[in-house]
Design an enzyme around this catalytic site. Structure first.
Site, PDB file in Angstrom:
ATOM      1  N   ARG A  57       0.826  -1.130   0.211  1.00 35.89           N
ATOM      2  CA  ARG A  57       0.122   0.021   0.019  1.00 35.89           C
ATOM      3  C   ARG A  57       0.778   1.266   0.151  1.00 35.89           C
ATOM      4  O   ARG A  57       0.464   2.223  -0.600  1.00 35.89           O
ATOM      5  CB  ARG A  57      -0.890   0.028   1.124  1.00 35.89           C
ATOM      6  CG  ARG A  57      -2.000  -1.070   1.086  1.00 35.89           C
ATOM      7  CD  ARG A  57      -3.113  -0.886   2.189  1.00 35.89           C
ATOM      8  NE  ARG A  57      -3.547  -1.889   2.324  1.00 35.89           N
ATOM      9  CZ  ARG A  57      -5.030  -2.184   1.619  1.00 35.89           C
ATOM     10  NH1 ARG A  57      -5.148  -1.644   0.497  1.00 35.89           N
ATOM     11  NH2 ARG A  57      -5.889  -3.240   1.875  1.00 35.89           N
TER      12      ARG A  57
ATOM     13  N   ILE B 150      -7.661   1.346   0.556  1.00 39.74           N
ATOM     14  CA  ILE B 150      -7.348   1.829   1.752  1.00 39.74           C
ATOM     15  C   ILE B 150      -6.130   2.793   1.614  1.00 39.74           C
ATOM     16  O   ILE B 150      -5.073   2.204   1.038  1.00 39.74           O
ATOM     17  CB  ILE B 150      -7.102   0.828   2.779  1.00 39.74           C
ATOM     18  CG1 ILE B 150      -8.544   0.295   3.163  1.00 39.74           C
ATOM     19  CG2 ILE B 150      -6.383   1.611   4.136  1.00 39.74           C
ATOM     20  CD1 ILE B 150      -8.180  -1.071   3.969  1.00 39.74           C
TER      21      ILE B 150
ATOM     22  N   ASN C 297     -13.291  12.699   1.120  1.00 39.97           N
ATOM     23  CA  ASN C 297     -13.704  11.281   0.660  1.00 39.97           C
ATOM     24  C   ASN C 297     -15.404  11.596   0.553  1.00 39.97           C
ATOM     25  O   ASN C 297     -16.000  12.334   1.363  1.00 39.97           O
ATOM     26  CB  ASN C 297     -13.595  10.191   1.412  1.00 39.97           C
ATOM     27  CG  ASN C 297     -14.077   8.792   1.054  1.00 39.97           C
ATOM     28  OD1 ASN C 297     -14.181   8.599  -0.118  1.00 39.97           O
ATOM     29  ND2 ASN C 297     -14.442   7.796   2.098  1.00 39.97           N
TER      30      ASN C 297
ATOM     31  N   HIS D 236     -18.784   9.022   1.247  1.00 39.38           N
ATOM     32  CA  HIS D 236     -18.963   7.697   1.583  1.00 39.38           C
ATOM     33  C   HIS D 236     -20.573   7.620   1.799  1.00 39.38           C
ATOM     34  O   HIS D 236     -21.281   8.438   2.140  1.00 39.38           O
ATOM     35  CB  HIS D 236     -18.714   7.444   3.084  1.00 39.38           C
ATOM     36  CG  HIS D 236     -18.840   6.199   3.618  1.00 39.38           C
ATOM     37  ND1 HIS D 236     -18.073   5.007   3.144  1.00 39.38           N
ATOM     38  CD2 HIS D 236     -19.770   5.644   4.413  1.00 39.38           C
ATOM     39  CE1 HIS D 236     -18.725   4.130   3.835  1.00 39.38           C
ATOM     40  NE2 HIS D 236     -19.790   4.370   4.728  1.00 39.38           N
TER      41      HIS D 236
ATOM     42  N   ASP E 183     -12.969   5.633   7.049  1.00 34.50           N
ATOM     43  CA  ASP E 183     -14.394   6.628   7.008  1.00 34.50           C
ATOM     44  C   ASP E 183     -14.439   7.397   8.537  1.00 34.50           C
ATOM     45  O   ASP E 183     -15.624   7.752   9.217  1.00 34.50           O
ATOM     46  CB  ASP E 183     -15.693   5.825   6.916  1.00 34.50           C
ATOM     47  CG  ASP E 183     -15.404   4.995   5.228  1.00 34.50           C
ATOM     48  OD1 ASP E 183     -14.692   5.656   4.490  1.00 34.50           O
ATOM     49  OD2 ASP E 183     -15.804   3.890   5.216  1.00 34.50           O
TER      50      ASP E 183
ATOM     51  N   GLN F 247     -27.213   8.426  -4.261  1.00 30.43           N
ATOM     52  CA  GLN F 247     -26.241   8.845  -5.128  1.00 30.43           C
ATOM     53  C   GLN F 247     -26.506  10.390  -5.627  1.00 30.43           C
ATOM     54  O   GLN F 247     -25.823  11.265  -5.997  1.00 30.43           O
ATOM     55  CB  GLN F 247     -25.782   8.160  -6.495  1.00 30.43           C
ATOM     56  CG  GLN F 247     -25.123   7.180  -5.842  1.00 30.43           C
ATOM     57  CD  GLN F 247     -23.769   6.998  -7.107  1.00 30.43           C
ATOM     58  OE1 GLN F 247     -24.110   6.888  -8.440  1.00 30.43           O
ATOM     59  NE2 GLN F 247     -22.716   6.608  -6.825  1.00 30.43           N
TER      60      GLN F 247
ATOM     61  N   GLU G 187     -25.239  12.470  -3.294  1.00 31.23           N
ATOM     62  CA  GLU G 187     -23.599  12.628  -3.344  1.00 31.23           C
ATOM     63  C   GLU G 187     -23.368  13.619  -4.302  1.00 31.23           C
ATOM     64  O   GLU G 187     -22.470  14.486  -4.401  1.00 31.23           O
ATOM     65  CB  GLU G 187     -23.310  11.392  -3.917  1.00 31.23           C
ATOM     66  CG  GLU G 187     -23.471  10.156  -2.713  1.00 31.23           C
ATOM     67  CD  GLU G 187     -22.689   8.959  -2.985  1.00 31.23           C
ATOM     68  OE1 GLU G 187     -21.874   8.880  -4.265  1.00 31.23           O
ATOM     69  OE2 GLU G 187     -22.977   7.826  -2.350  1.00 31.23           O
TER      70      GLU G 187
HETATM   71  C1  GAR Z   1     -20.265   6.287  -4.403  1.00 34.70           C
HETATM   72  O1  GAR Z   1     -21.482   5.904  -4.134  1.00 34.70           O
HETATM   73  C2  GAR Z   1     -19.443   6.405  -3.322  1.00 34.70           C
HETATM   74  O2  GAR Z   1     -20.175   7.044  -2.155  1.00 34.70           O
HETATM   75  C3  GAR Z   1     -18.984   5.006  -3.000  1.00 34.70           C
HETATM   76  O3  GAR Z   1     -18.803   4.456  -4.032  1.00 34.70           O
HETATM   77  C4  GAR Z   1     -19.619   5.152  -5.143  1.00 34.70           C
HETATM   78  C5  GAR Z   1     -18.591   5.466  -6.391  1.00 34.70           C
HETATM   79  O4  GAR Z   1     -19.660   5.967  -7.353  1.00 34.70           O
HETATM   80  N1  GAR Z   1     -17.714   5.162  -2.177  1.00 34.70           N
HETATM   81  C6  GAR Z   1     -17.545   4.433  -0.893  1.00 34.70           C
HETATM   82  O5  GAR Z   1     -18.215   3.293  -0.802  1.00 34.70           O
HETATM   83  C7  GAR Z   1     -16.320   4.547  -0.205  1.00 34.70           C
HETATM   84  N2  GAR Z   1     -16.094   3.570   0.859  1.00 34.70           N
HETATM   85  P1  GAR Z   1     -19.137   6.588  -8.523  1.00 34.70           P
HETATM   86  O6  GAR Z   1     -17.895   5.941  -9.060  1.00 34.70           O
HETATM   87  O7  GAR Z   1     -20.287   6.614  -9.572  1.00 34.70           O
HETATM   88  O8  GAR Z   1     -18.903   8.216  -8.283  1.00 34.70           O
END
Ligand code: GAR
Length: 204
Positions: A68, A95, A110, A112, A148, A174, A177
């Site tokens: 990593r 990670i 980030n 989440h 997280d 989403q 998001e």
């Molecule tokens: C998103 O929903 C984000 O919140 C999640 O991955 C997805 C990526 O979608 N992230 C995690 O779970 C991190 N622990 P995207 O590639 O369409 O943006």
């Protein structure tokens, strides 16, 4: 021209959050530009989105590194090459280590798909459904060395509806998001976020 914050976006998959950031940049809503997009997976659709937007899209395969930290050193070198100031993790399913965090102190964000501190880690939406939560959502946070656990910048809640599946709940989350990630980046780019321990305050 006004100074723009250089962002580096790290992805592993579809890149719909990346798209929301690209759209906010091209709509002039962010004093920022995406300087590069890096994926640990070659087949991540987000790389295609970056190319379509004329942004350098790089594949950095984690399997080619001894561990990593070695991988994160390569990430740091790439991000430095593109003069990145803020690292944005957008569905980056790796990670990260102190190597990246020390190179970009309080400058790694980030998103989440849960209302942290509930349901950290993988499959957060499924965790919420299986737990029987009535409210779910998403969190934008600064990244620290835990999973997280970093200081929370912004959150948005959505209801969990009867009959929800992983897919229907994820889609509802989403949508939020895509609204709050560009907004959190905007606040950062305008110098409006102050961090004091765990608490992030948003200035005027
Ligand atoms: C998103 O929903 C984000 O919140 C999640 O991955 C997805 C990526 O979608 N992230 C995690 O779970 C991190 N622990 P995207 O590639 O369409 O943006």
């Amino acid at each position: 021209m006004e100074k723009q914050l250089n962002i580096g976006v790290l992805i592993s998959g579809s890149g719909s959050n990346l798209q929301s950031i690209l759209d906010a940049c091209s709509a002039g809503k962010l004093k920022a530009r995406v300087a590069c997009v890096v994926s640990n997976r070659n087949d991540a659709y987000g790389l295609e989105r970056a190319r379509k937007a004329g942004i350098p899209a790089l594949h950095l395969d984690h399997r080619a590194y001894s561990g990593r930290e070695a991988y994160d050193e390569a990430l740091v070198a790439t991000l430095r090459e593109f003069e990145v100031e803020l690292v944005v993790l957008a569905g980056f399913m790796r990670i990260i280590t102190g190597v990246l965090l020390e190179a970009f102190p309080m400058a790694v964000m980030n998103i989440h798909p849960a209302l942290l501190p509930a349901f950290p880690g993988l499959h957060a939406q499924r965790q919420a459904l299986e737990y029987g939560a009535k409210v779910a959502g998403c969190t934008v946070h600064f990244v620290d060395c835990g999973t997280d656990t970093g200081p929370i910048i912004m959150q948005s809640a959505v209801p969990v509806l009867e009959g929800d599946t992983d897919e229907t709940l994820s889609a509802r989350i989403q949508k939020e998001e895509h609204r709050i990630y560009p907004e959190a980046i905007r606040l950062y780019s305008e110098g409006l976020l102050a961090v004091d321990g765990r608490k992030v305050t948003i200035g005027a």
